[in-house]
Write a protein that holds these residues in place. Structure first.
Motif, PDB file in Angstrom:
ATOM      1  N   GLY A   1     -29.771  25.822 -16.294  1.00  0.00           N
ATOM      2  CA  GLY A   1     -29.303  24.490 -15.903  1.00  0.00           C
ATOM      3  C   GLY A   1     -27.782  24.453 -15.787  1.00  0.00           C
ATOM      4  N   GLY A   2     -27.245  23.247 -15.649  1.00  0.00           N
ATOM      5  CA  GLY A   2     -25.830  23.043 -15.340  1.00  0.00           C
ATOM      6  C   GLY A   2     -24.840  23.737 -16.276  1.00  0.00           C
TER       7      GLY A   2
ATOM      8  N   LEU B   1     -34.142  35.218 -12.717  1.00  0.00           N
ATOM      9  CA  LEU B   1     -35.147  34.167 -12.909  1.00  0.00           C
ATOM     10  C   LEU B   1     -35.145  33.728 -14.389  1.00  0.00           C
ATOM     11  CD1 LEU B   1     -37.346  32.916 -11.033  1.00  0.00           C
ATOM     12  CD2 LEU B   1     -38.858  34.777 -11.681  1.00  0.00           C
ATOM     13  N   PRO B   2     -34.015  33.240 -14.886  1.00  0.00           N
ATOM     14  CA  PRO B   2     -33.883  33.001 -16.330  1.00  0.00           C
ATOM     15  C   PRO B   2     -34.918  32.035 -16.907  1.00  0.00           C
ATOM     16  CG  PRO B   2     -31.751  32.885 -15.240  1.00  0.00           C
ATOM     17  CD  PRO B   2     -32.781  32.937 -14.163  1.00  0.00           C
ATOM     18  N   ASP B   3     -35.208  30.967 -16.194  1.00  0.00           N
ATOM     19  CA  ASP B   3     -36.122  29.940 -16.695  1.00  0.00           C
ATOM     20  C   ASP B   3     -37.502  30.517 -17.011  1.00  0.00           C
ATOM     21  OD1 ASP B   3     -36.215  27.284 -17.426  1.00  0.00           O
ATOM     22  OD2 ASP B   3     -37.087  26.627 -15.537  1.00  0.00           O
ATOM     23  N   TYR B   4     -37.991  31.365 -16.131  1.00  0.00           N
ATOM     24  CA  TYR B   4     -39.329  31.917 -16.311  1.00  0.00           C
ATOM     25  C   TYR B   4     -39.405  32.843 -17.518  1.00  0.00           C
ATOM     26  CZ  TYR B   4     -41.058  30.175 -11.783  1.00  0.00           C
ATOM     27  OH  TYR B   4     -41.474  29.391 -10.747  1.00  0.00           O
TER      28      TYR B   4
ATOM     29  N   THR C   1     -32.319  28.161 -10.393  1.00  0.00           N
ATOM     30  CA  THR C   1     -31.693  27.159 -11.277  1.00  0.00           C
ATOM     31  C   THR C   1     -32.498  25.876 -11.256  1.00  0.00           C
ATOM     32  OG1 THR C   1     -30.246  26.163  -9.580  1.00  0.00           O
ATOM     33  CG2 THR C   1     -29.389  28.076 -10.779  1.00  0.00           C
ATOM     34  N   TRP C   2     -32.499  25.177 -12.359  1.00  0.00           N
ATOM     35  CA  TRP C   2     -33.208  23.893 -12.452  1.00  0.00           C
ATOM     36  C   TRP C   2     -32.387  22.982 -13.340  1.00  0.00           C
ATOM     37  CZ3 TRP C   2     -36.725  23.408  -8.883  1.00  0.00           C
ATOM     38  CH2 TRP C   2     -37.507  22.245  -8.847  1.00  0.00           C
ATOM     39  N   GLY C   3     -32.186  21.780 -12.896  1.00  0.00           N
ATOM     40  CA  GLY C   3     -31.265  20.859 -13.579  1.00  0.00           C
ATOM     41  C   GLY C   3     -31.546  20.673 -15.048  1.00  0.00           C
ATOM     42  N   SER C   4     -32.829  20.597 -15.404  1.00  0.00           N
ATOM     43  CA  SER C   4     -33.181  20.264 -16.784  1.00  0.00           C
ATOM     44  C   SER C   4     -33.310  21.500 -17.678  1.00  0.00           C
ATOM     45  CB  SER C   4     -34.518  19.512 -16.780  1.00  0.00           C
ATOM     46  OG  SER C   4     -35.496  20.287 -16.099  1.00  0.00           O
ATOM     47  N   SER C   5     -33.097  22.681 -17.132  1.00  0.00           N
ATOM     48  CA  SER C   5     -33.367  23.903 -17.902  1.00  0.00           C
ATOM     49  C   SER C   5     -32.208  24.278 -18.823  1.00  0.00           C
ATOM     50  CB  SER C   5     -33.638  25.068 -16.936  1.00  0.00           C
ATOM     51  OG  SER C   5     -33.647  26.292 -17.641  1.00  0.00           O
TER      52      SER C   5
ATOM     53  N   TYR D   1     -23.962  18.256 -11.893  1.00  0.00           N
ATOM     54  CA  TYR D   1     -23.529  19.621 -12.206  1.00  0.00           C
ATOM     55  C   TYR D   1     -23.505  20.502 -10.959  1.00  0.00           C
ATOM     56  CZ  TYR D   1     -22.421  20.253 -17.113  1.00  0.00           C
ATOM     57  OH  TYR D   1     -21.774  20.256 -18.324  1.00  0.00           O
ATOM     58  N   ALA D   2     -24.403  20.227 -10.014  1.00  0.00           N
ATOM     59  CA  ALA D   2     -24.378  20.996  -8.764  1.00  0.00           C
ATOM     60  C   ALA D   2     -23.005  20.835  -8.112  1.00  0.00           C
ATOM     61  CB  ALA D   2     -25.490  20.516  -7.827  1.00  0.00           C
ATOM     62  N   GLU D   3     -22.516  19.612  -8.116  1.00  0.00           N
ATOM     63  CA  GLU D   3     -21.192  19.350  -7.543  1.00  0.00           C
ATOM     64  C   GLU D   3     -20.101  20.030  -8.371  1.00  0.00           C
ATOM     65  OE1 GLU D   3     -20.318  15.176  -7.250  1.00  0.00           O
ATOM     66  OE2 GLU D   3     -18.423  15.527  -6.185  1.00  0.00           O
TER      67      GLU D   3
END
Ligand SMILES: [Zn+2]
Lengths: 272, 252
Positions: A162-163, A123-126, A154-158, A190-192
């Motif tokens: 993020g990506g 849970l890196p973002d948290y 994961t979250w795109g803007s993090s 980035y998901a792709e």
């Protein structure tokens, strides 16, 4: 009015509308358990979640306990919960970099938690610790050696998950199986790339996306339904909402079956 | 149960510079057919940037494409002092003429203070005529929402959220408990079987099926409602009958 999808004979949508279940097992690859600091949800106990999951025809929920990843509960206690529901619950061993000794102990215990422990949860973002930080390394190496799944929030803007940082670790540990929780939400490019520029070791996980109009279609178009896993964050989100969201998407029944069932079996086997 | 009547309380149509190209009335009707939704409440999706007067004109024009009259429109209002919109009686007459039965306000983008001195006149007239006030722009602005409703406790409110997916029972339940004419449209409310819990606590007559189209898909809320554990009568009420009743009591 034309015939609504729920009434079209022989379709998965029709089957689910009629029975609230499908004729194949659904695997929810992203769940939690226990109360949450910011959200009231009544159905967070093992018993109440089990009732909800069984009603919706979910065969296994792979989860990390809130009180492990947001508190100091130990993974061993989660394994005990799984043992009480052996046919239903599978666990991701929660990795909390603030407790390095716990990580060591828990990874050493991993085999004793078979078949319940199926992988790790980050849970890196948290925690505001980038997934590239060395504090995650012992767990990343462990998963890489054993070809284990890691469900990473994961979250795109993090900047933490993020990506770019996810691409870096997924390339650095080509044998670990990365499940990108929330599919790098919002950074679809980035998901792709994560799926296409890695060693076939990345899958997109859908939590928070079913119910959004056109987003499942867009992800299937980008990476193919074989690389997408179903998840709900239960007890955050309702199974009937999540499954209904996949069934509502404008993709083939074959794609829907891949997402809800087949892909998990391809990764973990029929009998996991 | 198989022939549930669905009335979607929260749809938007129309494009704009920020929201880009979005579905129009024809596309919404086709999607309603696709999922088996009978009727819907709609507003112009770019009302924030268009402004109330222009968005009201445009949604009225768009509704003419709906020849079967399955859609009911929302108009936005402004403080009465600037006289940008007709006086309430004339405004309501025009609403009736254009199949508009709900009101809404956007104090954020339209830059006004939603107090009694600015909008009291139209809020009181709406109360007298049972015209629901649709609350979407307050989405996530909980403190403002609480203050606003406290100022006009006897109006009918329909609150639909779209911001964030974290369950907000801790904020929505006090409103359901304290204001008997406050209705909750559940776009984006995904708490497991939470619909049942809310209905048990406050009554199924206080909840409305709503999708949040075009950002959310109409289908997922339908399966969520159908299997939320309530009985058939309660589910039918939430799916469409509650909203049908609220709108049937509007006097224009
Ligand atoms: Zn999660």
């Amino acid at each position: 009015m034309s015939t609504p999808i729920w009434k079209q004979p022989g379709t998965l949508a029709e089957q689910f509308w009629k029975n609230g279940k499908l004729d194949f097992p659904v695997y929810d690859m992203h769940g939690h358990m226990g109360s949450h600091y910011a959200i009231h949800f009544y159905r967070h106990t093992p018993e109440l979640m089990a009732e909800h999951l069984r009603k919706a025809g979910v065969k296994h929920l792979a989860f990390s306990h809130h009180h492990v990843i947001m508190g100091d509960m130990r993974n061993a206690a989660v394994a005990e919960i799984c043992k009480r529901f052996p046919d239903l619950y599978r666990m991701y061993v929660g990795i909390v970099p603030a407790f390095p000794e716990n990580i060591k102990e828990d990874l050493a215990m991993f085999d004793q938690w078979t078949p319940y422990a199926i992988g790790l949860k980050f849970l890196p973002d948290y925690y505001r610790i980038p997934v590239t930080d060395k504090r995650w390394e012992p767990a990343l190496k462990f998963a890489d050696e054993r070809k284990l799944p890691i469900l990473v929030h994961t979250w795109g803007s993090s900047q933490y998950d993020g990506g770019p940082v996810m691409l870096e670790v997924a390339q650095k540990y080509p044998n670990a199986k990365f499940f990108l929780g929330h599919s790098l939400y919002g950074n679809w490019e980035y998901a792709e790339r994560l799926v296409k520029e890695t060693n076939n070791n990345v899958w997109l996980e859908l939590t928070a996306i079913p119910g959004e109009r056109k987003n499942i279609e867009m992800l299937v178009e980008k990476v193919g339904s074989e690389r997408i896993l179903f998840g709900t964050d239960l007890p955050w989100f309702d199974e009937f909402q999540g499954i209904g969201g996949v069934l509502s998407a404008d993709i083939s029944d074959d794609d829907k079956r891949n997402i809800l069932c087949r892909n998990a079996e391809t990764i973990l086997g029929k009998d996991w | 149960m198989d022939d549930l009547f669905f009335f979607d309380a929260d749809c938007r149509v129309g494009s704009g510079p920020v929201i880009g190209i979005q579905p129009g009335v024809k596309e919404l009707l086709a999607e309603m057919d696709h999922f088996g939704i009978d009727k819907a409440v709609v507003q112009h999706g770019s009302t924030g940037m268009l402004g109330a007067a222009q968005a009201n004109l445009q949604i009225a024009e768009m509704l003419k494409e709906d020849t079967e009259e399955r859609l009911t429109g929302i108009w936005y209002f402004l403080p009465t002092q600037c006289r940008e919109l007709p006086e309430p009686d004339e405004f309501f007459r025009q609403m009736k003429e254009n199949r508009i039965r709900l009101l809404a306000l956007n104090p954020y983008e339209h830059q006004f203070i939603p107090h009694r001195i600015s909008i009291g006149k139209i809020m009181d007239a709406a109360k007298e005529r049972n015209i629901p006030i649709f609350l979407r722009e307050f989405s996530g602005q909980w403190r403002d929402l609480y203050d606003f409703i406290e100022r006009f406790p006897e109006n009918i409110f329909i609150y639909c959220d779209r911001v964030g997916k974290w369950g907000h029972d801790r904020k929505i339940r006090p409103l359901l408990e304290n204001y008997s004419r406050f209705y909750y449209g559940m776009s984006g409310y995904w708490v497991p079987e939470g619909i049942r819990d809310l209905a048990d606590a406050y009554g199924a007559d206080r909840l409305l099926y709503s999708s949040g189209f075009p950002y959310y898909i109409q289908g997922s809320g339908m399966t969520q409602l159908k299997f939320c554990g309530l009985n058939e009568k309660e589910i039918a009420a939430i799916a469409g009958k509650n909203l049908e009743k609220i709108l049937s009591e509007v006097q224009l």
